[in-house]
Enzyme design. Structure first.
Site, PDB file in Angstrom:
ATOM      1  N   GLU A  14       0.871  -1.156   0.000  1.00  0.00           N
ATOM      2  CA  GLU A  14       0.000   0.000   0.000  1.00  0.00           C
ATOM      3  C   GLU A  14       0.919   1.220   0.000  1.00  0.00           C
ATOM      4  O   GLU A  14       1.788   1.339   0.849  1.00  0.00           O
ATOM      5  CB  GLU A  14      -0.888   0.003   1.255  1.00  0.00           C
ATOM      6  CG  GLU A  14      -2.033   1.003   1.196  1.00  0.00           C
ATOM      7  CD  GLU A  14      -1.569   2.445   1.176  1.00  0.00           C
ATOM      8  OE1 GLU A  14      -2.111   3.227   0.372  1.00  0.00           O
ATOM      9  OE2 GLU A  14      -0.651   2.788   1.921  1.00  0.00           O
ATOM     10  N   CYS A  62      -5.819   5.031   5.360  1.00  0.00           N
ATOM     11  CA  CYS A  62      -5.443   3.794   4.692  1.00  0.00           C
ATOM     12  C   CYS A  62      -6.636   2.953   4.293  1.00  0.00           C
ATOM     13  O   CYS A  62      -7.544   2.755   5.085  1.00  0.00           O
ATOM     14  CB  CYS A  62      -4.546   2.984   5.614  1.00  0.00           C
ATOM     15  SG  CYS A  62      -4.092   1.435   4.861  1.00  0.00           S
ATOM     16  N   CYS A  65      -5.590  -1.289   5.832  1.00  0.00           N
ATOM     17  CA  CYS A  65      -5.963  -1.563   7.228  1.00  0.00           C
ATOM     18  C   CYS A  65      -7.206  -0.744   7.520  1.00  0.00           C
ATOM     19  O   CYS A  65      -7.296  -0.027   8.512  1.00  0.00           O
ATOM     20  CB  CYS A  65      -4.840  -1.262   8.202  1.00  0.00           C
ATOM     21  SG  CYS A  65      -3.866   0.189   7.848  1.00  0.00           S
ATOM     22  N   HIS A  69      -7.753   2.665  11.676  1.00  0.00           N
ATOM     23  CA  HIS A  69      -7.628   4.083  12.031  1.00  0.00           C
ATOM     24  C   HIS A  69      -8.968   4.636  12.528  1.00  0.00           C
ATOM     25  O   HIS A  69      -9.011   5.490  13.404  1.00  0.00           O
ATOM     26  CB  HIS A  69      -7.162   4.898  10.828  1.00  0.00           C
ATOM     27  CG  HIS A  69      -5.739   4.653  10.456  1.00  0.00           C
ATOM     28  ND1 HIS A  69      -4.683   5.216  11.130  1.00  0.00           N
ATOM     29  CD2 HIS A  69      -5.181   3.890   9.485  1.00  0.00           C
ATOM     30  CE1 HIS A  69      -3.542   4.821  10.583  1.00  0.00           C
ATOM     31  NE2 HIS A  69      -3.820   4.013   9.583  1.00  0.00           N
ATOM     32  N   ARG A 483      -0.452  -4.473  10.944  1.00  0.00           N
ATOM     33  CA  ARG A 483       0.977  -4.227  10.680  1.00  0.00           C
ATOM     34  C   ARG A 483       1.766  -3.783  11.903  1.00  0.00           C
ATOM     35  O   ARG A 483       2.951  -3.535  11.800  1.00  0.00           O
ATOM     36  CB  ARG A 483       1.124  -3.159   9.597  1.00  0.00           C
ATOM     37  CG  ARG A 483       0.726  -3.653   8.250  1.00  0.00           C
ATOM     38  CD  ARG A 483       0.428  -2.524   7.294  1.00  0.00           C
ATOM     39  NE  ARG A 483      -0.056  -3.079   6.052  1.00  0.00           N
ATOM     40  CZ  ARG A 483      -1.288  -3.546   5.889  1.00  0.00           C
ATOM     41  NH1 ARG A 483      -2.146  -3.514   6.873  1.00  0.00           N
ATOM     42  NH2 ARG A 483      -1.645  -4.055   4.719  1.00  0.00           N
ATOM     43  N   SER A 506       3.823   1.591   9.992  1.00  0.00           N
ATOM     44  CA  SER A 506       4.847   1.758   8.963  1.00  0.00           C
ATOM     45  C   SER A 506       5.721   2.972   9.216  1.00  0.00           C
ATOM     46  O   SER A 506       6.785   3.108   8.626  1.00  0.00           O
ATOM     47  CB  SER A 506       4.220   1.800   7.567  1.00  0.00           C
ATOM     48  OG  SER A 506       3.593   0.552   7.298  1.00  0.00           O
ATOM     49  N   CYS A 550       2.739  -0.268   4.498  1.00  0.00           N
ATOM     50  CA  CYS A 550       1.508   0.489   4.336  1.00  0.00           C
ATOM     51  C   CYS A 550       1.940   1.941   4.416  1.00  0.00           C
ATOM     52  O   CYS A 550       1.987   2.532   5.480  1.00  0.00           O
ATOM     53  CB  CYS A 550       0.555   0.130   5.459  1.00  0.00           C
ATOM     54  SG  CYS A 550      -1.122   0.543   5.054  1.00  0.00           S
ATOM     55  N   CYS A 553      -0.163   5.348   5.250  1.00  0.00           N
ATOM     56  CA  CYS A 553      -0.346   5.462   6.693  1.00  0.00           C
ATOM     57  C   CYS A 553       0.804   6.172   7.368  1.00  0.00           C
ATOM     58  O   CYS A 553       0.640   6.886   8.344  1.00  0.00           O
ATOM     59  CB  CYS A 553      -0.343   4.068   7.329  1.00  0.00           C
ATOM     60  SG  CYS A 553      -1.836   3.186   7.172  1.00  0.00           S
TER      61      CYS A 553
END
Lengths: 578, 413
Positions: A14, A62, A65, A69, A483, A506, A550, A553
């Site tokens: 991502e 994102c 995921c 969030h 993640r 990330s 990701c 993010c």
């Protein structure tokens, strides 16, 4: 003469990630640089809005995921308002988030990562009959029958893909590193992997559907509000809960019969790299903890994943997490300043300085200065790795019975020593172990929800007086995402968001170097890796993918004008839990 | 002084845009002929992939009858009369003659993920048999310069023939520095301009690519814009929503195969087959609206009985999309189904105009007076002068809720 390799775009992730590596004459990576090349400024967009509306917008950080969030944002506001949600809401949120873990891990392994291990062109040379025996062999390790494994199925997969390959236009499968010596599976094993790639496309659709049962849609569900959830009709309908459970049961079967056996297979065939710790990286692991198992208010509930910090791969010692020790450094990130500060101190302003030198139409990062939109977060002035591996490592180090059982069973079945965990293979294995555990827990939570509703509890929302609680409040939502550790911090004044901040997985993993020149997790995991062919850096892609990047993010900005947003101690979660 | 409560009730309960799409026999007959000859022409073209769609369908355990069922449902989604069903089926079999290149800019990959959730056709059919997906950032096997070469090759090979799907907004501030891609450090804007140059049409998928979406929400720190603001002299099709419904993505491709042209669009460049009517007009909770039964706060008795969500901020009356008909994830559910209400995600600036938990103050929706032809173009939505919704709503002025004050045409009653 060393080579400076640029890999941009990194695909099957991502977001927008660039990796640069300096590879010496022996094809060993000497230096690595991780850079995010896209910025949106979501935190700035959130400022000034009604805190009740932030969750939906923050979710758009994102689309992978998706929902994490959302939940963190809503929790941060609930924490600020001191609103404890009803049992039904807690369980439904766990179901949605648990479903997301399962979905995310399956998609990651098969559609974003598998082709780093599986050479699909070699699968076409396989003997379908032998492939069935091969599949049985790996499933048997954990006492399972193989998923969808018959001579006909494998032959059909071969036919379908042969047809596709023969047309000469490979589309999304085109121009990859097929045939590279860095692929180590036999033709039959490649065929099994390819067959499961297709099966997993189908399965992930189903699991996403499960999230939509309580979320309204996936990606970007819409049923969580400050104070609880809105999906009353789906909660009170036993058929909906049963449908959800049914899908997760199918996912569990797939995990046991395909996903885990495939990880055993890859782990065994790539055992050399696992044993010598290729891709291990930092060796410092951190977990924020996740999934409340009871209805005590903030950060006091028992959790499925405990929080904690493990340093230097030393499982004998685990440190309690203290979020006040989190700082962020922008020395090598495209923001003003060079200092290492607590996220709430000072001003952070974008300062894009672009690339360094350009040669032959290739732009190179200015690696001595600033080279990424991602900052470098530190914990107690140390670089950290977060993610499924960190959750498993912290769980084992804390003596968590459940996690320890899953991890040791996996190692025993695969006949693998503990140290394989600290590698690219181990990172990938941890995700599979977690998926099995998650499926089994989610199934239990379905029963918990059905039973609670059957006892007459239909409560889904806790009332609060917005005008009173939103005058001057601050809070955070800190937990895990598929993640790794993910936190949102919010400060509210006169009913509006005064300040907003997200520190996400990330950010920790994909970060550039820090003020002391120490590498981030991706960078550290690449240095020392030997690549077969620098022009086909499959090994680099494989290790980077093992983190499940990701990147959208990871990029964020804080502008706190020197105000402290919040200083909290996270209550340590005891390891002895009911 | 008109009794606003009465007026609003009247406004909302008129026989509004319940789908009535009939454009008359002459129109359909000519379109039918056009589609037929288009498909004939396509059949003569060399296939990109030598795939017998029916064989694929059958190998998936779907028989011809099921396939025709799907084709007939899709025909309805595309708002065509039933006589088109066999053509839609045929077009599906020819779908792999349209090469698709999919790029991601200032995005969250939500639309790519939505594509993975496609159920009709399923995603594996899409990837292997139906579309000719030449490049897709999130699914592409190759990385780095090999990925760039693959993309170059596709553009060259299908010059003037490919559909370019764009996901994500385009940052224009600081000379495009907020987004770069590829070894040469090309900005997103340069990348889009280069790749759209030889496209047959550009499809902006999701709200970021259409109107700027999240990055463009106030104060728009990166100067983000949508595709239509940059790509000129090229057909642009917008498929907004956050994320866009995969059924509508597939619908656009099918329409293109079927007729060789882009579907009929409204003034916001959205295909009318999907965005030709309001959420509100086909909502399962509409009867409760008409009866004045509202959820007053989350989790109350109204919520337990699926009452209308208007008072807790549902923007169904202002929003054009087909979610109330096709829903999401194989029909599993949709935002109003889970009791949260619509946030207007297929409308421009929805983050600043619609996406909050309260009803709009001064919202006055002029009722459409006819069928689906009365789209947003004919009756401007938005804030009108001081006619508050008189249903005892504790409303918040949108100037407060969003950060942008929205000025719109004063409508005339």
């Amino acid at each position: 003469m060393s080579k400076h390799v640029v890999i941009d775009p990194i695909t099957r992730i991502e977001g927008h990630l660039r990796i640069e590596a300096v590879i010496d004459d022996n094809n060993v990576i000497q230096e690595a640089y991780s850079s995010s090349t896209m910025f949106r400024g979501i935190e700035e967009i959130l400022r000034g809005r009604d805190p009740r509306d932030c969750g939906l917008l923050a979710m758009r950080i994102c689309g992978v995921c998706t929902g994490t969030h959302y939940q963190r944002s809503i929790e941060a506001v609930e924490h600020a308002f001191n609103v404890t949600i009803p049992k039904n809401a807690r369980i439904v949120r766990n179901l949605m988030q648990g479903g997301l873990y399962i979905h995310d891990h399956v998609v990651h392994f098969y559609h974003l990562h598998a082709l780093d291990w599986v050479d699909i062109t070699k699968a076409l040379e396989a003997d379908p009959k032998k492939a069935v025996e091969e599949a049985q062999k790996w499933a048997k390790l954990s006492g399972q029958r193989p998923w969808n494994a018959s001579e006909d199925v494998f032959a059909e997969v071969q036919e379908r893909v042969t047809k596709y390959v023969k047309q000469g236009r490979l589309g999304i499968f085109g121009n990859a590193y097929w045939g590279s010596k860095a692929y180590k599976l036999t033709p039959e094993q490649n065929l099994i992997g390819l067959s499961h790639y297709l099966d997993a496309l189908e399965l992930q659709r189903e699991v996403a559907k499960a999230q939509a049962i309580f979320g309204g849609k996936n990606p970007h569900p819409q049923s969580i509000v400050v104070g609880g959830v809105t999906c009353v009709q789906d909660i009170k309908n036993p058929a909906r809960v049963a449908e959800f459970k049914d899908i997760i049961q199918k996912a569990l079967k797939f995990t046991k019969q395909a996903y885990l056996p495939d990880v055993y297979m890859a782990g065994t065939m790539y055992a050399d790299e696992a044993l010598d710790g290729t891709g291990g990286g930092l060796g410092n692991y951190m977990s924020f903890g996740d999934f409340n198992l009871d209805d005590t208010p903030f950060y006091e509930a028992a959790k499925l994943f405990p929080s904690g910090v493990v340093m230097n791969k030393d499982l004998s010692k685990v440190y309690e997490l203290d979020q006040t020790k989190i700082t962020e450094d922008v020395t090598h990130a495209w923001y003003e300043g060079t200092t290492n500060l607590h996220p709430y101190d000072g001003v952070t302003t974008p300062k894009y300085t672009g690339f360094g030198k350009k040669e032959d139409n290739i732009a190179y990062l200015d690696t001595d200065k600033k080279y990424s939109w991602i900052k470098s977060p530190l914990y107690d002035d140390e670089r950290m790795e977060v993610g499924p591996l960190a959750r498993m490592v912290v769980g084992v180090a804390k003596g968590d019975e459940k996690i320890t059982k899953y991890v040791t069973t996996f190692l025993k079945n695969g006949n693998l020593p503990t140290k394989v965990l600290f590698s690219t293979v181990g990172r990938t294995a941890a995700r599979a172990i977690e998926t099995e555990m998650m499926c089994e827990e989610v199934i239990k939570w379905c029963d918990e929800l059905a039973s609670n509703v059957a006892h007459g509890d239909l409560s889904t929302w806790t009332e609060f007086d917005f005008d009173t609680v939103s005058k001057d409040a601050k809070g955070f939502g800190m937990a895990e995402a598929p993640r790794g550790g993910l936190g949102h911090w919010v400060k509210i004044k006169d009913g509006k968001v005064e300040n907003y901040q997200a520190v996400v997985p990330s950010t920790w993993n994909a970060a550039p170097k820090d003020y002391k020149g120490r590498m981030g997790a991706y960078e550290a995991s690449l240095v020392g890796t030997k690549v077969v062919n620098p022009d086909e850096p499959l090994e680099i892609i494989r290790t980077v993918h093992s983190f499940d990047p990701c990147i959208a993010c990871a990029v964020h900005i804080v502008d706190t004008k020197g105000k402290e947003l919040a200083v909290y101690k996270v209550n340590p979660v005891g390891s002895s839990r009911a | 002084m008109v009794d606003s409560q009465e007026m609003v009730k009247k406004v909302f309960t008129q026989d509004s845009a319940r789908v009535d799409t009939n454009k008359g026999d002459a129109y359909y007959n000519s379109l039918f002929e056009k589609a037929k000859s288009r498909l004939e022409a396509l059949k003569k073209q060399p296939a990109l992939k030598d795939i017998d769609m029916m064989e694929v369908v059958e190998s998936e355990g779907v028989n011809r009858r099921d396939f025709m069922k799907w084709a007939s449902a899709t025909t309805a989604t595309l708002m065509l009369p039933p006589m088109f069903t066999p053509l839609v089926a045929e077009a599906t079999e020819l779908m792999n003659r349209v090469p698709v290149i999919w790029i991601e800019l200032q995005d969250c990959a939500g639309n790519s993920e939505a594509l993975l959730r496609s159920s009709t056709p399923t995603v594996d059919d899409l990837l292997f048999d139906v579309l000719s997906l030449e490049f897709h950032h999130t699914l592409q096997s190759a990385s780095g310069h090999q990925a760039e070469e693959q993309l170059e090759d596709a553009i060259h090979h299908f010059k003037g023939k490919y559909l370019l799907f764009v996901e994500g907004a385009i940052p224009t501030a600081i000379n495009g520095g907020y987004g770069t891609i590829g070894a040469s450090g090309e900005t997103f804007q340069e990348n889009l301009e280069r790749l759209s140059k030889d496209a047959a049409a550009v499809v902006a998928v999701g709200s970021c690519a259409t109107y700027g979406g999240v990055p463009a929400a106030s104060p728009n720190p990166t100067g983000a814009v949508g595709v239509m603001d940059l790509v000129k002299g090229k057909p642009v099709i917008n498929i907004p929503a956050c994320p866009a419904n995969p059924a509508n993505m597939v619908g656009v491709v099918l329409h293109f195969v079927l007729t060789g042209q882009i579907p009929e669009l409204d003034s916001l460049l959205r295909p009318k087959f999907a965005f030709g009517y309001r959420i509100h007009d086909n909502c399962e909770r509409r009867a409760h609206f008409d009866a004045g039964e509202f959820v007053e706060e989350w989790g109350d008795e109204g919520a337990k009985n699926n009452f209308c969500l208007y008072k807790v901020g549902c923007k169904g009356p202002m929003t054009f999309n087909n979610c109330s008909i096709i829903r999401y994830n194989d029909g599993a559910n949709w935002p109003i189904g889970v009791g949260r209400g619509c946030i207007g995600c297929s409308e421009p600036d929805f983050w600043d105009k619609y996406a909050y938990e309260r009803p709009m103050a001064d919202a006055n929706i002029k009722a459409p007076t006819g069928g689906v032809e009365k789209t947003v173009d004919e009756f401007g939505l938005g804030l009108l002068t001081a006619t508050t919704i008189g249903i005892g709503v504790h409303a918040v002025a949108s100037a407060v809720a969003g950060k942008r004050t929205v000025h719109s045409e004063d409508g005339e009653e």
